[in-house]
Design an enzyme around this catalytic site. Structure first.
Site, PDB file in Angstrom:
ATOM      1  N   TYR A 174      72.687 -53.134  -6.122  1.00 35.69           N
ATOM      2  CA  TYR A 174      73.280 -51.953  -6.263  1.00 35.69           C
ATOM      3  C   TYR A 174      72.306 -50.648  -6.290  1.00 35.69           C
ATOM      4  O   TYR A 174      72.485 -49.655  -5.472  1.00 35.69           O
ATOM      5  CB  TYR A 174      74.304 -51.960  -7.223  1.00 35.69           C
ATOM      6  CG  TYR A 174      75.630 -50.892  -7.054  1.00 35.69           C
ATOM      7  CD1 TYR A 174      76.679 -51.173  -7.751  1.00 35.69           C
ATOM      8  CD2 TYR A 174      75.530 -50.291  -5.750  1.00 35.69           C
ATOM      9  CE1 TYR A 174      77.699 -50.328  -7.649  1.00 35.69           C
ATOM     10  CE2 TYR A 174      76.601 -49.307  -5.757  1.00 35.69           C
ATOM     11  CZ  TYR A 174      77.634 -49.287  -6.554  1.00 35.69           C
ATOM     12  OH  TYR A 174      78.708 -48.356  -6.285  1.00 35.69           O
ATOM     13  N   GLU A 181      69.825 -45.586   0.453  1.00 34.61           N
ATOM     14  CA  GLU A 181      70.862 -44.785   0.897  1.00 34.61           C
ATOM     15  C   GLU A 181      70.189 -43.279   0.833  1.00 34.61           C
ATOM     16  O   GLU A 181      70.188 -42.170   1.600  1.00 34.61           O
ATOM     17  CB  GLU A 181      72.305 -44.663   0.382  1.00 34.61           C
ATOM     18  CG  GLU A 181      72.865 -46.020   0.802  1.00 34.61           C
ATOM     19  CD  GLU A 181      74.277 -46.509  -0.211  1.00 34.61           C
ATOM     20  OE1 GLU A 181      75.092 -45.379  -0.505  1.00 34.61           O
ATOM     21  OE2 GLU A 181      74.345 -47.474  -0.217  1.00 34.61           O
TER      22      GLU A 181
END
EC number: 4.2.1.134
Lengths: 252, 291
Positions: A174, A181
């Site tokens: 995660y 990102e």
């Protein structure tokens, strides 16, 4: 006049909805699952998605072995990545028609953020493609595990390994995905500014303006409150679901 | 578990007051009392002996959270847009470039828009104070933050563009503005007429519900076709305002408002149908014949 004794039992719980009991792993409640036709469709859907992300994983490995470097690995899997990640939009539909018990809003949010990154950032700003590998790898591993988890759950035959993987690997994947990102969006910024991409300025006859550069910065900032919440929710889920299984094993 | 001794004809409201005495942090408005922990909340007017209980009644309590009065919420959420729009209209410093501080737009429509927008919110404030009769006294406190963000945020967004030095007036000029103004005024009058008609349905201090019917006022004849003509007229007003200003944010605000009001109208329509067997079948929730 008979006196009536009224007994008031205090059961306050902070004004929230009374959601008693553990939220299940994949969100399925014991009450009523999807019908047989919907289950068959969902199994097919999840198998196809698992296969799709496996294709992406294999594609990445092969391209790396062939080229010997990380550079331009993105191009080798660009098409299947776009196809299968965009295909996940169907999951919003699944929630909307009720064959999957998750919240439409939450699922929309999750899927749209992925689709946004793929199309509105990576695809739209070619120059951002260098930073892409970090999140592509994170997503690929995550999705292979997630879709196989759903497949096995639907067939009522979930191997502990898959459950464990789903609720453990996120601890690393995660943050890795989020970093990838953010780096990608950050890399895209100067090119968005320069090209005025997806932006409209005054004056115009609709009396509207939109600055995509500022919008992307807002998106990056929004990770600050959102990511910790989602991350700690998963940690909480992990504690609940994996310890629950441990107890079951003890009593066998 | 707390025990209270009450008369059989005691109301839930009285029991709530007793509960507050022993639990002062939970004032009556934030108490939900019910016979079944998962059941519906009992109403304040309910009388104990009319409920399915014996000589002992067990009531379950749920905390509804901090409450705020409807009137307070409405006044706050409407005063904001009124004030905020004017900040942009008068081009208060730090919004547009410094050379525009306290300047005035040269477009008539911009002045007209300010009058319409201000009129709309003044009307809402006055209606809140003098016209509406609320079923509930309070709502959860968190609503005021949610509602104010919505109203104040959109007001600022719209006002920014309409009062911008680079504002472009409507493509079809005065004709477009006149038509839009007519729509706006008619819908404002319509909306007000409906509010008055609904007020007259319900005596002061009561919570009775009746089927609304058209009155002598032609604006209320929309009741023949829809359950919630107040929402219909409200959407109409904002469409008028959008056409008048030819501003996309206004159109978006109208769309969002329309979506929310449609949800409310459908809910109200469903309640009417459930409560009244003889509810007029021709009526739709918000848009005649369609929605």
């Amino acid at each position: 006049m008979a006196a009536v004794a009224a007994t008031a039992a205090a059961k306050g719980n902070g004004g929230g909805g009374g959601r008693a009991g553990a939220g299940d792993a994949s969100g399925t409640r014991k009450k009523k699952g999807p019908g047989p036709l919907a289950t068959a469709y969902l199994v097919i859907y999840n198998v196809v998605m698992t296969a799709g992300w496996l294709v992406i994983a294999v594609g990445l490995v092969r391209a790396y072995l062939a080229k010997g470097s990380y550079h331009s690995l993105y191009y080798s899997i660009e098409k299947p990545l776009k196809f299968f990640q965009t295909g996940a939009l169907l999951e919003i539909l699944h929630c909307a028609i009720g064959i999957v018990p998750s919240s439409v809003v939450l699922t929309s949010f999750q899927v749209m953020s992925r689709v946004f990154l793929i199309w509105a950032v990576t695809h739209s700003v070619k120059e951002s493609e260098d930073s892409v590998l970090l999140f592509v790898i994170a997503w690929t591993i995550t999705e292979i595990i997630r879709y196989s988890f759903y497949t096995f759950s639907l067939l009522n035959h979930l191997p502990y390994l898959i459950k464990w993987a789903r609720y453990t690997l996120f601890i690393v994947l995660y943050p890795m995905g989020v970093s990838g990102e953010l780096l990608t969006i950050y890399a895209a910024l100067p090119f968005v500014r320069q090209a005025g991409l997806y932006s409209i300025s005054l004056p115009n006859k609709y009396n509207f303006s939109f600055d995509y550069y500022a919008f992307l910065i807002l998106i990056m900032i929004s990770y600050i409150p959102i990511f910790p919440q989602l991350y700690f929710h998963m940690i909480h889920q992990r504690r609940k679901i994996l310890s629950h299984t441990e107890e079951h094993k003890k009593f066998e | 578990m707390k025990h209270y001794e009450v008369e059989p004809h005691a109301t839930i409201a009285e029991i709530k007051n007793l509960f507050t005495k022993t639990h002062p942090q939970w004032y009556p408005a934030r108490q939900s009392l019910r016979l079944d922990p998962k059941g519906k909340s009992l109403k304040d007017e309910d009388v104990l002996q009319k409920l399915p209980v014996g000589t002992t009644a067990t009531l379950y309590f749920r905390d509804l959270g901090a409450q705020i009065s409807w009137v307070t919420v409405f006044l706050t959420e409407y005063a904001g847009p009124l004030f905020i729009y004017l900040l942009f209209y008068f081009r208060v410093p730090f919004i547009y470039g410094h050379k525009y501080d306290f300047t005035s737009s040269r477009h008539t429509v911009v002045h007209l828009a300010c009058i319409c927008h201000s009129f709309h919110y003044i009307k809402r404030l006055l209606e809140t104070l003098f016209v509406h009769r609320f079923s509930h006294g309070t709502m959860p406190l968190r609503n005021i933050f949610k509602n104010c963000t919505y109203y104040w945020g959109f007001a600022a967004w719209m006002a920014y563009y309409i009062n911008h030095p680079l504002y472009t007036p409507p493509t079809y000029g005065a004709q477009q503005v006149k038509l839009a103004l007519a729509i706006f005024v008619i819908c404002q009058l319509g909306n007000f007429s409906i509010h008055m008609a609904l007020r007259d349905l319900r005596p002061a201090g009561s919570k009775t519900r009746k089927i609304p019917y058209p009155t002598k006022n032609p604006f209320t004849w929309l009741f023949l076709l829809v359950s919630c003509p107040n929402y219909t007229y409200e959407v109409g007003s904002w469409i008028g305002f959008a056409i008048m200003t030819q501003c996309l944010p206004v159109a978006l605000f109208s769309l969002v408002g329309f979506t929310q009001m449609t949800i409310w109208a459908k809910g109200k329509h469903r309640s009417y149908l459930k409560e009244f067997r003889d509810y007029p079948p021709l009526r739709m929730p918000i848009i005649p014949f369609l929605l």
